[in-house]
Write an enzyme that holds these catalytic residues in place. Structure first.
Site, PDB file in Angstrom:
ATOM      1  N   HIS A 103       0.793  -1.347   0.096  1.00  0.00           N
ATOM      2  CA  HIS A 103       0.082   0.204  -0.005  1.00  0.00           C
ATOM      3  C   HIS A 103       0.775   1.109   0.051  1.00  0.00           C
ATOM      4  O   HIS A 103       0.485   2.157  -0.786  1.00  0.00           O
ATOM      5  CB  HIS A 103      -0.878  -0.016   1.259  1.00  0.00           C
ATOM      6  CG  HIS A 103      -1.781  -1.023   1.157  1.00  0.00           C
ATOM      7  ND1 HIS A 103      -3.163  -0.979   0.989  1.00  0.00           N
ATOM      8  CD2 HIS A 103      -1.825  -2.354   1.278  1.00  0.00           C
ATOM      9  CE1 HIS A 103      -3.969  -1.858   1.094  1.00  0.00           C
ATOM     10  NE2 HIS A 103      -3.323  -2.764   1.113  1.00  0.00           N
ATOM     11  N   ASP A 109      -6.538   5.642   2.932  1.00  0.00           N
ATOM     12  CA  ASP A 109      -6.494   4.114   2.419  1.00  0.00           C
ATOM     13  C   ASP A 109      -7.740   3.525   3.024  1.00  0.00           C
ATOM     14  O   ASP A 109      -8.490   3.896   3.811  1.00  0.00           O
ATOM     15  CB  ASP A 109      -5.154   3.336   2.996  1.00  0.00           C
ATOM     16  CG  ASP A 109      -4.849   2.189   1.986  1.00  0.00           C
ATOM     17  OD1 ASP A 109      -5.595   1.655   1.303  1.00  0.00           O
ATOM     18  OD2 ASP A 109      -3.524   2.104   1.883  1.00  0.00           O
TER      19      ASP A 109
END
Length: 475
Positions: free
Chosen positions: A23, A120
């Protein structure tokens, strides 16, 4: 490069990825490109991740890294600040710790006063918190759009026969209502079973699906690491589902690798003809079990081609011990002059770029797809979890990119044999263009040219910055 926002107030954005390098890396890539267009970036992460972030984030007066302390949660050892060092149970506790960061994030955002926060999937509470401070939020997906479109949409709930926390395998084997039917995407039983994790709750906390849906419903706009050329139907479906802007960064093509390849690998690869070597790797957080390693290794051997196999193992295991258990008897002796088996980190981009490497067998991670295409490798897809299954369908699908071949698997178990590996490699390396009307190699060349066109890729970021300037002025 010309400053995209020279005539307007410079944008200031905060980047807040989940604490996993799969990520963090796309957030860093996007940060570098935004900085090149005059955007100021403040990057948030745990102290243990910062040295690695510094190695790839281009630190300029417009880019700063701000450390975040992870709150203590029972069962989550202090000092573990990336999922690469955690068991799956610890990763669930990490989400719980992130939820406890809200007061700290409120203080930081009050001080930084950015125009936007790119955030996120885990921080589903962020849009409401930021809105109270007058800050807009952008949910940035590090996955291919096809994954959000198939799994993370309201229609997934609406056409389910049950609640979001007990969505069945049968539900997941079918696409959601309204999904682009021409693309004929559906999950096999073993793939759907793996995705069922997304709908599970742990420690009384929201499931991944509930977090993501909250993020997508509550954010100012959705930002995806994709483009219309590669995923147009899925982007359109996402826009229809959420009725808000879906902005695109482009596929965030990695910069050409710097440095030089280790001499021992230059020497080993240099023994073989151009485009003849198979490079096989599954990233740092995707692990094969012993049976899978055995069949994969024997399949590579059956191809008769030279190969470079990289295997990694979960934290708290001994890689050499695990390798000895998994590899067939006599295997290392048989491949002595034609194969390498390696554990741990390697210079992957430099290896893929070597003239002898012509085939990439991998887990279908989205960043790895782009990396393989840019390096002019034929793609053999062996997805093992989550979004990788849908990435593989995107890459290998006749109606989509059609630029690789997936290893055949058993419908229920997902098992594969050595012959399945050998056949997939043979298809892209030997029989690649024998089927009439389907030219994988021509498609691979087309997508490579598209990804390497700097003018096209740079325009994706210029358009994104322009869209953000427009959103900034909206009440």
């Amino acid at each position: 490069m010309e400053n995209s926002s020279s005539s307007e107030e410079a944008l200031h954005v905060v980047m807040f990825p989940y604490f996993a390098f799969g990520h963090i890396s796309p957030f860093v890539q996007l940060s570098n490109r935004l900085c090149a267009h005059g955007v100021k970036v403040s990057f948030l992460s745990a102290p243990g991740n910062i040295s690695r972030i510094k190695s790839t984030l281009k630190l300029t007066p417009d880019a700063q890294i701000i450390p975040l302390q992870i709150p203590q949660v029972e069962g989550l050892p202090p000092g573990l600040e990336s999922t690469s060092d955690m068991t799956p149970a610890m990763a669930e506790l990490l989400k719980q710790a992130i939820d406890l960061m809200q007061p700290h994030i409120t203080t930081l955002l009050s001080q930084l006063k950015p125009h936007f926060v790119f955030f996120d999937f885990a921080q589903h509470w962020l849009p409401k918190l930021a809105s109270q401070l007058g800050i807009k939020t952008l949910r940035f997906s590090v996955f291919a759009t096809i994954s959000d479109a198939y799994i993370m949409v309201p229609a997934r709930q609406h056409n389910s026969s049950s609640t979001s926390t007990s969505t069945t395998i049968d539900d997941l084997m079918r696409p959601p209502n309204g999904f682009p039917v021409a693309h004929n995407i559906a999950l096999k039983e073993f793939e759907a079973r793996d995705f069922s994790y997304v709908f599970m709750r742990f420690h009384g906390n929201p499931s991944v699906y509930e977090r993501v849906l909250d993020c997508l419903n509550s954010c100012t706009a959705i930002v995806n690491k994709s483009c219309m050329e590669m995923e147009g139907p899925y982007v359109d479906f996402l826009r229809t589902q959420f009725q808000k802007p879906v902005l695109l960064t482009g596929p965030l093509v990695p910069e050409p690798p710097s440095g030089e390849l280790d001499h021992k690998w230059v020497h080993w690869l240099g023994q073989f003809p151009a485009k003849s070597v198979i490079y096989c790797s599954f990233g740092s957080e995707t692990f094969l079990n012993q049976d899978q390693i055995k069949e994969l290794a024997l399949g590579l051997e059956l191809t008769g081609l030279p190969f470079f196999l990289v295997l990694n193992f979960p934290a708290n295991t001994n890689p050499q011990t695990e390798l000895a258990r998994a590899l067939p008897d006599g295997f290392m002796e048989r491949i002595q002059n034609k194969g390498v088996v390696h554990t741990g980190w390697v210079q992957q981009q430099l290896i893929l770029a070597h003239q002898s490497v012509g085939c990439y067998v991998f887990h279908s991670g989205y960043s790895s797809v782009i990396e393989g295409l840019v390096s002019d490798c034929q793609l053999v897809l062996l997805p093992l979890k989550g979004d990788q299954y849908l990435n593989s369908k995107l890459v290998a699908g006749v109606e989509d990119m059609r630029t690789g071949v997936e290893v055949k698997r058993r419908e229920e178990s997902g098992g594969f044999g050595r012959e399945d590996v050998m056949e997939a490699v043979k298809t892209v390396m030997v029989d690649v263009d024998k089927k009439p009307g389907v030219s994988i190699r021509a498609n691979q060349s087309k997508w490579r040219q598209f990804l390497l066109n700097r003018e096209i890729q740079d325009k994706f970021i210029a358009d994104l910055v322009q869209a953000l300037q427009g959103l900034k002025s909206l009440c």
